[in-house]
Design a protein around this motif. Structure first.
Motif, PDB file in Angstrom:
ATOM      1  N   TRP A 431      33.811  19.120  19.842  1.00 48.45           N
ATOM      2  CA  TRP A 431      32.963  20.260  19.439  1.00 48.45           C
ATOM      3  C   TRP A 431      32.619  21.104  20.660  1.00 48.45           C
ATOM      4  N   LEU A 432      32.213  20.450  21.741  1.00 44.24           N
ATOM      5  CA  LEU A 432      31.810  21.179  22.942  1.00 44.24           C
ATOM      6  C   LEU A 432      33.002  21.885  23.591  1.00 44.24           C
ATOM      7  N   ASN A 433      34.172  21.239  23.581  1.00 48.67           N
ATOM      8  CA  ASN A 433      35.366  21.871  24.140  1.00 48.67           C
ATOM      9  C   ASN A 433      35.668  23.200  23.452  1.00 48.67           C
ATOM     10  N   LEU A 434      35.700  23.175  22.129  1.00 50.07           N
ATOM     11  CA  LEU A 434      36.037  24.388  21.385  1.00 50.07           C
ATOM     12  C   LEU A 434      34.944  25.438  21.517  1.00 50.07           C
ATOM     13  N   TYR A 435      33.689  24.982  21.499  1.00 46.55           N
ATOM     14  CA  TYR A 435      32.568  25.911  21.648  1.00 46.55           C
ATOM     15  C   TYR A 435      32.597  26.586  23.016  1.00 46.55           C
TER      16      TYR A 435
END
Length: 484
Positions: A431-435
């Motif tokens: 989630w954090l990577n894509l965000y």
């Protein structure tokens, strides 16, 4: 909102509006009343299709009700599907809903709890009250007869509950807990960001800084807000650190409890019996959104049989590829069974879940990493490219690192431990990577994400360091790696 004295019978009578600026909102448009067999006197407006993103951004940045809008439903058609059509028929239809709804997770049902009494928060979940029952939603139609324009149909413009109460933003007068008017409201996106950073072991001061920057979009900043934000981050961190995968000493009982508490993240569950194999299919709402977004008319990949020799039950992962061709896990299936019957059961359940949101969703191809699996109905399977193989390898390495880097070696034989790892640390990381990649936040995370597969690392090798053999056109030699 709109002219209530005149009700239009055709959207052909509407003017196309194109307000200036990088973004605009409903307040910048003239709204008309429109009625048809499908729509009962709705507020509508026409804008250029290419400006739809600017309208959605403007609605999200409403100073009185800052929010995000998620896609609740979606349908598509192709040109030529309809021989006869009305002026409001669509090529693309989407319903957008305020992300503070439609569900209401506040205690007390549809009417949110009053500020006049204290809510017991000792055993509250780690994601408190992100859903407030907001009914604000609108639909868009890319018109079949005029694809260059989009019809906006605002079903409910006010950010209120079904009972008529404002439910989020600075105007909320009935929030949860004492002194709630002064408490910065934390939306689901900020909560997920903060939780992800905690799960990934980021220092608390860095988490707090990112958290404060996020809530400043909603309520500004002052000493009181900063103090409450600090308390929130610290408390959330304590909840997460004290959480455990063992809901019961018996692993099967623990999993049943987890399934019962996380029904929205479970698309299939088959308990182990004398005749049936254990199967657990997990997909969070975020994973569902990414499966629809990146999987439609694109490639899905299967990463199967992870942990056959070490885990109690092997893990099967379905992957999509994002705009950078990085592999994203969009569903996890925990089972030993590879029979046709069980595989088709969970695949049908997953497809039904996707179609409940977007009935037109279809995959373009399916990459299978296990040629022995019983998937005879699938034909015309594409060959995996080097880029997709590199992305799948990157997922495998990250999964291996998370799954086997644990001091509790005996936990590998518990299903609840694997579920906990997947839905907390691994999910938070992706989630954090894509965000980070799409929002521009956390540049270091973005840089590591881009360079996380062998394909992307290979792309950084200078051309002069690669020597091609004229006799072997399909191979090359790397004679020097530039450390810079």
């Amino acid at each position: 909102m709109g002219d209530e004295t005149v009700v239009l019978q055709s959207v052909s009578d509407l003017p196309v509006q194109d307000p200036p600026g990088e973004e605009f909102s409903a307040a910048d448009l003239w709204w008309a009343k429109y009625a048809s067999s499908e729509h009962h006197c709705e507020d509508v407006a026409l804008i250029p299709y290419e400006r739809l993103g600017a309208f959605i951004s403007g609605e999200c940045n409403n100073p009185e009700y800052p929010t995000r809008f998620h896609i609740e439903r979606s349908r598509k058609r192709k040109r030529g599907d309809l021989k006869e059509f009305r002026s409001d028929e669509y090529l693309k239809y989407r319903m957008y809903w305020c992300s503070f709804g439609p569900e209401n997770y506040g205690e007390g049902g549809e009417i949110l709890p009053s500020r006049r009494y204290r809510v017991n928060t000792r055993n509250r979940a780690a994601r408190p009250q992100s859903m407030r029952g907001c009914t604000c939603h609108f639909a868009i139609k890319r018109l079949y007869a005029r694809p260059s324009v989009v019809l906006i149909i605002y079903h409910e413009r006010r950010h209120i509950t079904r009972s008529g109460f404002v439910c989020h933003g600075p105007l909320d007068r009935d929030a949860i807990g004492p002194g709630a008017r002064k408490v910065p409201y934390v939306g689901s996106e900020i909560q997920q960001q903060t939780m992800s950073l905690i799960y990934l072991g980021v220092p608390e001061e860095n988490i707090l800084q990112a958290h404060i920057e996020g809530i400043q979009r909603y309520c500004g900043s002052d000493a009181k807000v900063d103090s409450l934000a600090s308390q929130y981050v610290h408390k959330l961190g304590m909840i997460i650190k004290r959480s455990t995968h063992e809901l019961d000493l018996d692993d099967q009982a623990s999993i049943r409890m987890w399934v019962d508490r996380n029904k929205k993240s479970v698309f299939f569950h088959q308990d182990s019996t004398e005749t049936d194999a254990f199967v657990l299919g997990i997909q969070t709402e975020w994973q569902l959104q990414q499966m629809i977004r990146f999987g439609h008319q694109s490639i899905l990949a299967s990463h199967s049989s992870f942990g056959v020799s070490k885990l109690k039950y092997p893990l099967h992962t379905l992957l999509v590829f994002d705009s950078r061709q990085q592999a994203l896990p969009v569903a996890w299936v925990i089972t030993r069974s590879v029979t046709m019957e069980d595989t088709l059961r969970w695949m049908k359940a997953l497809t039904s879940r996707v179609h409940s949101v977007d009935s037109t969703w279809r995959i373009g191809g399916f990459i299978i990493d296990d040629p022995t699996s019983e998937l005879d109905p699938i034909r015309n399977l594409p060959l995996a490219s080097q880029e997709s193989c590199g992305a799948i390898e990157g997922y495998h390495l990250k999964l291996k690192l998370k799954a086997y880097d644990d001091s509790q070696l005996d936990a590998l034989q518990r299903i609840d431990w694997l579920v906990h790892k997947l839905t907390t640390e691994l999910h938070s990381g992706y989630w954090l990577n894509l965000y980070a990649d799409e929002s521009g936040s956390f540049p270091q995370v973005k840089a590591e994400y881009i360079a996380s597969t062998s394909w992307q690392r290979a792309m950084q090798i200078p051309d002069e360091d690669v020597l091609f053999d004229e006799k072997e056109s399909l191979s090359a030699k790397l004679f020097m790696v530039n450390a810079g």
